[in-house]
Design a protein around this motif. Structure first.
Motif, PDB file in Angstrom:
ATOM      1  N   ALA A   1      54.237 -34.239   5.894  1.00  0.00           N
ATOM      2  CA  ALA A   1      55.294 -33.833   4.965  1.00  0.00           C
ATOM      3  C   ALA A   1      55.272 -34.684   3.700  1.00  0.00           C
ATOM      4  CB  ALA A   1      56.652 -33.915   5.649  1.00  0.00           C
ATOM      5  N   ARG A   2      55.094 -35.993   3.857  1.00  0.00           N
ATOM      6  CA  ARG A   2      55.031 -36.871   2.681  1.00  0.00           C
ATOM      7  C   ARG A   2      53.804 -36.565   1.840  1.00  0.00           C
ATOM      8  NH1 ARG A   2      55.376 -42.605   5.257  1.00  0.00           N
ATOM      9  NH2 ARG A   2      53.760 -41.502   6.320  1.00  0.00           N
ATOM     10  N   LEU A   3      52.689 -36.294   2.489  1.00  0.00           N
ATOM     11  CA  LEU A   3      51.462 -35.956   1.770  1.00  0.00           C
ATOM     12  C   LEU A   3      51.639 -34.672   0.973  1.00  0.00           C
ATOM     13  CD1 LEU A   3      48.411 -36.073   1.150  1.00  0.00           C
ATOM     14  CD2 LEU A   3      48.051 -34.918   3.313  1.00  0.00           C
ATOM     15  N   GLU A   4      52.158 -33.636   1.607  1.00  0.00           N
ATOM     16  CA  GLU A   4      52.330 -32.353   0.928  1.00  0.00           C
ATOM     17  C   GLU A   4      53.318 -32.434  -0.232  1.00  0.00           C
ATOM     18  OE1 GLU A   4      53.181 -29.059   3.456  1.00  0.00           O
ATOM     19  OE2 GLU A   4      51.149 -29.000   4.258  1.00  0.00           O
ATOM     20  N   SER A   5      54.286 -33.317  -0.131  1.00  0.00           N
ATOM     21  CA  SER A   5      55.264 -33.449  -1.208  1.00  0.00           C
ATOM     22  C   SER A   5      54.710 -34.249  -2.374  1.00  0.00           C
ATOM     23  CB  SER A   5      56.536 -34.118  -0.694  1.00  0.00           C
ATOM     24  OG  SER A   5      56.305 -35.487  -0.430  1.00  0.00           O
ATOM     25  N   GLY A   6      53.579 -34.922  -2.154  1.00  0.00           N
ATOM     26  CA  GLY A   6      52.959 -35.716  -3.202  1.00  0.00           C
ATOM     27  C   GLY A   6      53.667 -37.023  -3.477  1.00  0.00           C
ATOM     28  N   LYS A   7      54.545 -37.427  -2.570  1.00  0.00           N
ATOM     29  CA  LYS A   7      55.327 -38.639  -2.775  1.00  0.00           C
ATOM     30  C   LYS A   7      54.587 -39.914  -2.417  1.00  0.00           C
ATOM     31  CE  LYS A   7      59.763 -36.404  -2.197  1.00  0.00           C
ATOM     32  NZ  LYS A   7      60.945 -36.256  -1.374  1.00  0.00           N
ATOM     33  N   VAL A   8      53.489 -39.793  -1.706  1.00  0.00           N
ATOM     34  CA  VAL A   8      52.782 -40.988  -1.251  1.00  0.00           C
ATOM     35  C   VAL A   8      51.284 -40.697  -1.166  1.00  0.00           C
ATOM     36  CG1 VAL A   8      53.001 -40.452   1.214  1.00  0.00           C
ATOM     37  CG2 VAL A   8      52.826 -42.817   0.499  1.00  0.00           C
ATOM     38  N   ASP A   9      50.487 -41.691  -1.414  1.00  0.00           N
ATOM     39  CA  ASP A   9      49.048 -41.570  -1.205  1.00  0.00           C
ATOM     40  C   ASP A   9      48.774 -41.831   0.267  1.00  0.00           C
ATOM     41  OD1 ASP A   9      48.359 -40.993  -3.812  1.00  0.00           O
ATOM     42  OD2 ASP A   9      48.144 -43.103  -4.360  1.00  0.00           O
ATOM     43  N   SER A  10      48.199 -40.869   0.928  1.00  0.00           N
ATOM     44  CA  SER A  10      47.932 -41.006   2.353  1.00  0.00           C
ATOM     45  C   SER A  10      46.646 -41.764   2.601  1.00  0.00           C
ATOM     46  CB  SER A  10      47.849 -39.627   3.002  1.00  0.00           C
ATOM     47  OG  SER A  10      49.101 -39.017   2.996  1.00  0.00           O
ATOM     48  N   ARG A  11      46.531 -42.225   3.813  1.00  0.00           N
ATOM     49  CA  ARG A  11      45.302 -42.894   4.240  1.00  0.00           C
ATOM     50  C   ARG A  11      44.148 -41.902   4.191  1.00  0.00           C
ATOM     51  NH1 ARG A  11      47.215 -45.971   9.723  1.00  0.00           N
ATOM     52  NH2 ARG A  11      48.490 -47.552   8.686  1.00  0.00           N
ATOM     53  N   VAL A  12      42.983 -42.423   3.947  1.00  0.00           N
ATOM     54  CA  VAL A  12      41.791 -41.576   3.916  1.00  0.00           C
ATOM     55  C   VAL A  12      41.599 -40.908   5.267  1.00  0.00           C
ATOM     56  CG1 VAL A  12      39.276 -41.598   3.672  1.00  0.00           C
ATOM     57  CG2 VAL A  12      40.685 -42.917   2.093  1.00  0.00           C
ATOM     58  N   SER A  13      41.835 -41.617   6.346  1.00  0.00           N
ATOM     59  CA  SER A  13      41.649 -41.046   7.687  1.00  0.00           C
ATOM     60  C   SER A  13      42.610 -39.882   7.932  1.00  0.00           C
ATOM     61  CB  SER A  13      41.829 -42.119   8.759  1.00  0.00           C
ATOM     62  OG  SER A  13      43.129 -42.683   8.696  1.00  0.00           O
ATOM     63  N   THR A  14      43.833 -39.966   7.410  1.00  0.00           N
ATOM     64  CA  THR A  14      44.794 -38.873   7.552  1.00  0.00           C
ATOM     65  C   THR A  14      44.323 -37.653   6.784  1.00  0.00           C
ATOM     66  OG1 THR A  14      46.624 -40.437   7.823  1.00  0.00           O
ATOM     67  CG2 THR A  14      47.197 -38.185   7.163  1.00  0.00           C
ATOM     68  N   MET A  15      43.889 -37.870   5.564  1.00  0.00           N
ATOM     69  CA  MET A  15      43.381 -36.763   4.743  1.00  0.00           C
ATOM     70  C   MET A  15      42.171 -36.104   5.399  1.00  0.00           C
ATOM     71  SD  MET A  15      45.248 -36.399   2.033  1.00  0.00           S
ATOM     72  CE  MET A  15      44.226 -35.543   0.866  1.00  0.00           C
TER      73      MET A  15
END
Length: 78
Positions: free
Chosen positions: A33-47
């Motif tokens: 949810a945080r990734l899709e909202s663009g509010k945070v840079d996610s970990r490479v492994s999550t992406m």
């Protein structure tokens, strides 16, 4: 690396909820949810996990070029 907009579009093509994608990618719903909202840079492994889950389901990610970024469903039966 795919963008949050591409992830949302890919989920829409597949008819998946955020929970379904989180389960298939083995990531937390909160992280997705945080990734899709663009509010945070996610970990490479999550992406990578999210991209892999969507790719396994038949989604192809189109890189930003002259015509812009996008997604398409390779297997309409997915």
């Amino acid at each position: 690396m795919v963008s949050p907009r591409q992830i949302r579009a890919a989920r829409a093509l597949l008819g998946w909820s955020q929970q379904e994608l989180a389960d298939k990618a083995i990531v937390s719903l909160n992280a997705l949810a945080r990734l899709e909202s663009g509010k945070v840079d996610s970990r490479v492994s999550t992406m990578q996990a999210i991209e892999a889950a969507l790719t396994r389901a038949g989604v192809e990610f189109l890189s930003a070029g002259q015509k812009g970024e996008g997604v398409r469903l390779l297997d309409p039966q997915a």
